[in-house]
Design a protein around this motif. Structure first.
Motif, PDB file in Angstrom:
ATOM      1  N   UNK A   1      -7.738  -3.733   2.052  1.00 34.91           N
ATOM      2  CA  UNK A   1      -7.345  -2.515   1.354  1.00 34.91           C
ATOM      3  C   UNK A   1      -6.488  -2.892   0.151  1.00 34.91           C
ATOM      4  N   UNK A   2      -6.895  -2.463  -1.016  1.00 37.45           N
ATOM      5  CA  UNK A   2      -6.186  -2.788  -2.242  1.00 37.45           C
ATOM      6  C   UNK A   2      -5.283  -1.629  -2.658  1.00 37.45           C
ATOM      7  N   UNK A   3      -4.236  -1.956  -3.385  1.00 31.68           N
ATOM      8  CA  UNK A   3      -3.369  -0.905  -3.917  1.00 31.68           C
ATOM      9  C   UNK A   3      -4.097  -0.188  -5.052  1.00 31.68           C
ATOM     10  N   UNK A   4      -3.585   0.991  -5.417  1.00 34.69           N
ATOM     11  CA  UNK A   4      -4.168   1.728  -6.530  1.00 34.69           C
ATOM     12  C   UNK A   4      -4.115   0.899  -7.804  1.00 34.69           C
ATOM     13  N   UNK A   5      -3.021   0.169  -7.983  1.00 32.48           N
ATOM     14  CA  UNK A   5      -2.862  -0.653  -9.181  1.00 32.48           C
ATOM     15  C   UNK A   5      -3.894  -1.774  -9.197  1.00 32.48           C
ATOM     16  N   UNK A   6      -4.087  -2.450  -8.059  1.00 24.63           N
ATOM     17  CA  UNK A   6      -5.060  -3.548  -7.990  1.00 24.63           C
ATOM     18  C   UNK A   6      -6.467  -3.047  -8.287  1.00 24.63           C
ATOM     19  N   UNK A   7      -6.819  -1.887  -7.752  1.00 25.31           N
ATOM     20  CA  UNK A   7      -8.146  -1.318  -8.010  1.00 25.31           C
ATOM     21  C   UNK A   7      -8.324  -1.024  -9.495  1.00 25.31           C
ATOM     22  N   UNK A   8      -7.258  -0.499 -10.121  1.00 23.62           N
ATOM     23  CA  UNK A   8      -7.331  -0.182 -11.549  1.00 23.62           C
ATOM     24  C   UNK A   8      -7.442  -1.446 -12.390  1.00 23.62           C
ATOM     25  N   UNK A   9      -6.705  -2.488 -11.997  1.00 24.74           N
ATOM     26  CA  UNK A   9      -6.771  -3.759 -12.723  1.00 24.74           C
ATOM     27  C   UNK A   9      -8.165  -4.363 -12.614  1.00 24.74           C
ATOM     28  N   UNK A  10      -8.741  -4.342 -11.416  1.00 24.28           N
ATOM     29  CA  UNK A  10     -10.082  -4.897 -11.220  1.00 24.28           C
ATOM     30  C   UNK A  10     -11.108  -4.154 -12.073  1.00 24.28           C
ATOM     31  N   UNK A  11     -10.992  -2.845 -12.124  1.00 29.92           N
ATOM     32  CA  UNK A  11     -11.923  -2.061 -12.948  1.00 29.92           C
ATOM     33  C   UNK A  11     -11.780  -2.425 -14.426  1.00 29.92           C
ATOM     34  N   UNK A  12     -10.526  -2.548 -14.882  1.00 36.00           N
ATOM     35  CA  UNK A  12     -10.266  -2.897 -16.283  1.00 36.00           C
ATOM     36  C   UNK A  12     -10.782  -4.287 -16.607  1.00 36.00           C
TER      37      UNK A  12
ATOM     38  N   UNK B   1       0.840  -1.195   0.000  1.00 38.23           N
ATOM     39  CA  UNK B   1       0.000   0.000   0.000  1.00 38.23           C
ATOM     40  C   UNK B   1       0.880   1.253   0.000  1.00 38.23           C
ATOM     41  N   UNK B   2       1.949   1.220   0.811  1.00 41.81           N
ATOM     42  CA  UNK B   2       2.875   2.354   0.860  1.00 41.81           C
ATOM     43  C   UNK B   2       3.504   2.606  -0.506  1.00 41.81           C
ATOM     44  N   UNK B   3       4.008   1.553  -1.131  1.00 38.69           N
ATOM     45  CA  UNK B   3       4.612   1.692  -2.458  1.00 38.69           C
ATOM     46  C   UNK B   3       3.595   2.239  -3.454  1.00 38.69           C
ATOM     47  N   UNK B   4       2.363   1.752  -3.331  1.00 40.70           N
ATOM     48  CA  UNK B   4       1.305   2.210  -4.228  1.00 40.70           C
ATOM     49  C   UNK B   4       1.026   3.695  -4.030  1.00 40.70           C
ATOM     50  N   UNK B   5       0.949   4.127  -2.763  1.00 45.73           N
ATOM     51  CA  UNK B   5       0.684   5.536  -2.462  1.00 45.73           C
ATOM     52  C   UNK B   5       1.824   6.430  -2.953  1.00 45.73           C
TER      53      UNK B   5
ATOM     54  N   UNK C   1      -4.532 -10.778  -4.558  1.00 48.85           N
ATOM     55  CA  UNK C   1      -5.314  -9.541  -4.474  1.00 48.85           C
ATOM     56  C   UNK C   1      -6.769  -9.797  -4.846  1.00 48.85           C
ATOM     57  N   UNK C   2      -6.963 -10.661  -5.836  1.00 46.93           N
ATOM     58  CA  UNK C   2      -8.329 -11.022  -6.216  1.00 46.93           C
ATOM     59  C   UNK C   2      -8.317 -12.315  -7.021  1.00 46.93           C
ATOM     60  N   UNK C   3      -9.498 -12.903  -7.153  1.00 42.45           N
ATOM     61  CA  UNK C   3      -9.645 -14.110  -7.941  1.00 42.45           C
ATOM     62  C   UNK C   3     -10.709 -13.901  -8.997  1.00 42.45           C
ATOM     63  N   UNK C   4     -10.644 -14.687 -10.060  1.00 38.03           N
ATOM     64  CA  UNK C   4     -11.687 -14.668 -11.087  1.00 38.03           C
ATOM     65  C   UNK C   4     -12.230 -16.082 -11.178  1.00 38.03           C
ATOM     66  N   UNK C   5     -13.497 -16.245 -10.830  1.00 37.52           N
ATOM     67  CA  UNK C   5     -14.064 -17.583 -10.750  1.00 37.52           C
ATOM     68  C   UNK C   5     -15.587 -17.511 -10.839  1.00 37.52           C
ATOM     69  N   UNK C   6     -16.233 -18.667 -10.684  1.00 45.33           N
ATOM     70  CA  UNK C   6     -17.692 -18.718 -10.725  1.00 45.33           C
ATOM     71  C   UNK C   6     -18.284 -18.164  -9.425  1.00 45.33           C
ATOM     72  N   UNK C   7     -19.494 -17.647  -9.540  1.00 45.84           N
ATOM     73  CA  UNK C   7     -20.202 -17.141  -8.367  1.00 45.84           C
ATOM     74  C   UNK C   7     -20.951 -18.309  -7.728  1.00 45.84           C
ATOM     75  N   UNK C   8     -20.192 -19.126  -7.022  1.00 43.49           N
ATOM     76  CA  UNK C   8     -20.734 -20.291  -6.337  1.00 43.49           C
ATOM     77  C   UNK C   8     -20.340 -20.216  -4.865  1.00 43.49           C
ATOM     78  N   UNK C   9     -20.428 -21.324  -4.152  1.00 45.85           N
ATOM     79  CA  UNK C   9     -20.094 -21.335  -2.728  1.00 45.85           C
ATOM     80  C   UNK C   9     -18.705 -20.752  -2.498  1.00 45.85           C
ATOM     81  N   UNK C  10     -18.601 -19.896  -1.478  1.00 43.74           N
ATOM     82  CA  UNK C  10     -17.327 -19.244  -1.185  1.00 43.74           C
ATOM     83  C   UNK C  10     -17.294 -18.843   0.285  1.00 43.74           C
TER      84      UNK C  10
ATOM     85  N   UNK D   1       3.099  -5.200  -7.678  1.00 46.09           N
ATOM     86  CA  UNK D   1       2.785  -6.502  -8.248  1.00 46.09           C
ATOM     87  C   UNK D   1       1.350  -6.873  -7.908  1.00 46.09           C
ATOM     88  N   UNK D   2       0.633  -7.373  -8.907  1.00 44.55           N
ATOM     89  CA  UNK D   2      -0.750  -7.801  -8.725  1.00 44.55           C
ATOM     90  C   UNK D   2      -0.776  -9.327  -8.726  1.00 44.55           C
ATOM     91  N   UNK D   3      -1.306  -9.912  -7.660  1.00 41.05           N
ATOM     92  CA  UNK D   3      -1.405 -11.371  -7.558  1.00 41.05           C
ATOM     93  C   UNK D   3      -2.845 -11.785  -7.850  1.00 41.05           C
TER      94      UNK D   3
END
Length: 307
Positions: free
Chosen positions: A278-289, A77-81, A142-151, A92-94
Motif C-alpha cells: 500500500x503506497x501513500x497518496x504522495x508516493x502514488x502521485x510521484x509515480x504517476x508524475x 499511510x496514516x500521515x498520508x491519509x 517506495x519504488x525503484x527506477x531501473x531496467x525491466x530485467x530479472x527481478x 517522505x518518498x524513498x
C-alpha cells in the motif's frame, strides 16, 4: 513516540552501525545508542550482536525489524491519509534508482513536484539494477527506477518505456560519424565501464565473448560523473542510456550511437514497486508524475536516435 524509536531501530538494522544510522536520522550517536539499549531493556531481549566492525541482528531482532517496517509503513499511510483530509500531499518518498537518472531526470522531476507539494520530501539512493530490485522487494524504498530485467517475483513494473543502451563517444572519436556500431567495433577502442551495473555489464561481456572479444577496459568506475569527461574528450567508448547525457547530446559534445545486433538495443526501463504494497497518496502521485516524464524522455531519446 513509538514511531521514532522504531525508525531509529530500523536505521541501525539497515546500516549495521550506530554511527552510520546517527548520520541518517540526525541523532547523536550516544543518544541513539541509549535508545537502542532502552528498547532492548523494555523488550527484555538482545536485539543486536555486537562485533568490532558493527552490529548484526539476532533472531529476535529480525522479528522486531519486521514489526518495525510494518508499523512505520502504516504510520506513513496514516500521515498520508491525514494530509489528504487537509487537501495536501505529505510524507517522505524513498526511491532507489540507476546513477544516470540523478544527472538530469530526477533533479528536474523532484524540483517540479516539490513546487506543487512542498510538504513532500525525498530520500534518493543510487544503485545497480540488482540492488534496486532488492531494495524494492525488501520494502526499503517506495519504488525503484531501473531496467525491466530479472527481478524478484514479488515486484512488478507499473510503468515501462523503451530505453536502449547506446555506445557513447565524444564528437572527435573515430566512431562518432557512424550511424550504427557493433560491439565488436567498439571493442577495438578503450572501454569506459561502470561498476555495479549487473546484469548490464554481463550482457556486454557475454556478447563480446561470443565474438571472441573482451575489449580493453581503460577506466572502470561506479560514477557516471567520473566517466563523462573521458567520453567527451574521445578517450573511449561507454555504454549508457542517453538519460545522463541529454545536455551534452543537444550540444553535440557526446554522440550516441545505436548498437546493431545487440540485446542492449531492446532494453526497457520503468518504475518498479512491491506487489500488494500500500503506497501513500504522495508516493502514488510521484509515480504517476515520474511515469509521464519517463515516457517523454523515452520519446526524446527515440527522436535523437532517428536523426
Amino acid at each position: 513516540m513509538h514511531a521514532s524509536i522504531l525508525k531509529y531501530f530500523a536505521a541501525v538494522a539497515r546500516s549495521g552501525s550506530i554511527r552510520k544510522a546517527s548520520e541518517e536520522v540526525h541523532v547523536a550517536t550516544s543518544a541513539l545508542s541509549r535508545q537502542i539499549k532502552k528498547l532492548e531493556e523494555e523488550l527484555g531481549i538482545t536485539l543486536f550482536e555486537r562485533f568490532s566492525n558493527g552490529l548484526r541482528l539476532t533472531a529476535a531482532g529480525e522479528e522486531v525489524l519486521r514489526h518495525a517496517k510494518s508499523t512505520l509503513r502504516e504510520f506513513e499511510i496514516l500521515r498520508s491519509d491525514l494530509g489528504a483530509m487537509q487537501g495536501k500531499k505529505t510524507g517522505r518518498i524513498r526511491v532507489a534508482c540507476l546513477d544516470s537518472l540523478t544527472v538530469t531526470f530526477l533533479p528536474e522531476q523532484v524540483r517540479t513536484f516539490h513546487r506543487l507539494h512542498p510538504a513532500v520530501s525525498f530520500h534518493i539512493q543510487t544503485a545497480g539494477h540488482g540492488h534496486v530490485t532488492d531494495y524494492v522487494a525488501e520494502g526499503e524504498v517506495d519504488f525503484g527506477i531501473t531496467f525491466d530485467l530479472a527481478r524478484p517475483d514479488d515486484t512488478e513494473m507499473v510503468c515501462r518505456v523503451p530505453m536502449p543502451l547506446m555506445a557513447c563517444v565524444g564528437k572527435t572519436h573515430p566512431l562518432a560519424k557512424h550511424k550504427k556500431v557493433s560491439l565488436t567495433e567498439c571493442s577495438q577502442f578503450n572501454l569506459l565501464l561502470q561498476l555495479d551495473t549487473q546484469p548490464i555489464r554481463s550482457l556486454v561481456e557475454i556478447e563480446l565473448s561470443a565474438f571472441e572479444r573482451t575489449g580493453r577496459p581503460f577506466i572502470v568506475s561506479n560514477s557516471q560523473t567520473m566517466l563523462k569527461p573521458f567520453i567527451k574528450s574521445g578517450d573511449g567508448v561507454a555504454f549508457f542510456t542517453p538519460l545522463g547525457f541529454m545536455d551534452e547530446i543537444k550540444s553535440e559534445e557526446i554522440v550516441i550511437i545505436p548498437i546493431s545486433g545487440s540485446r542492449l538495443q531492446s532494453l526497457h526501463m520503468g518504475i518498479l514497486v512491491q506487489k500488494r504494497r500500500q503506497l501513500t497518496h504522495a508516493a502514488e502521485a510521484v509515480i504517476e508524475t515520474f511515469s509521464h516524464a519517463l515516457q517523454k524522455y523515452s520519446d526524446t531519446v527515440h527522436e535523437a536516435i532517428q536523426r
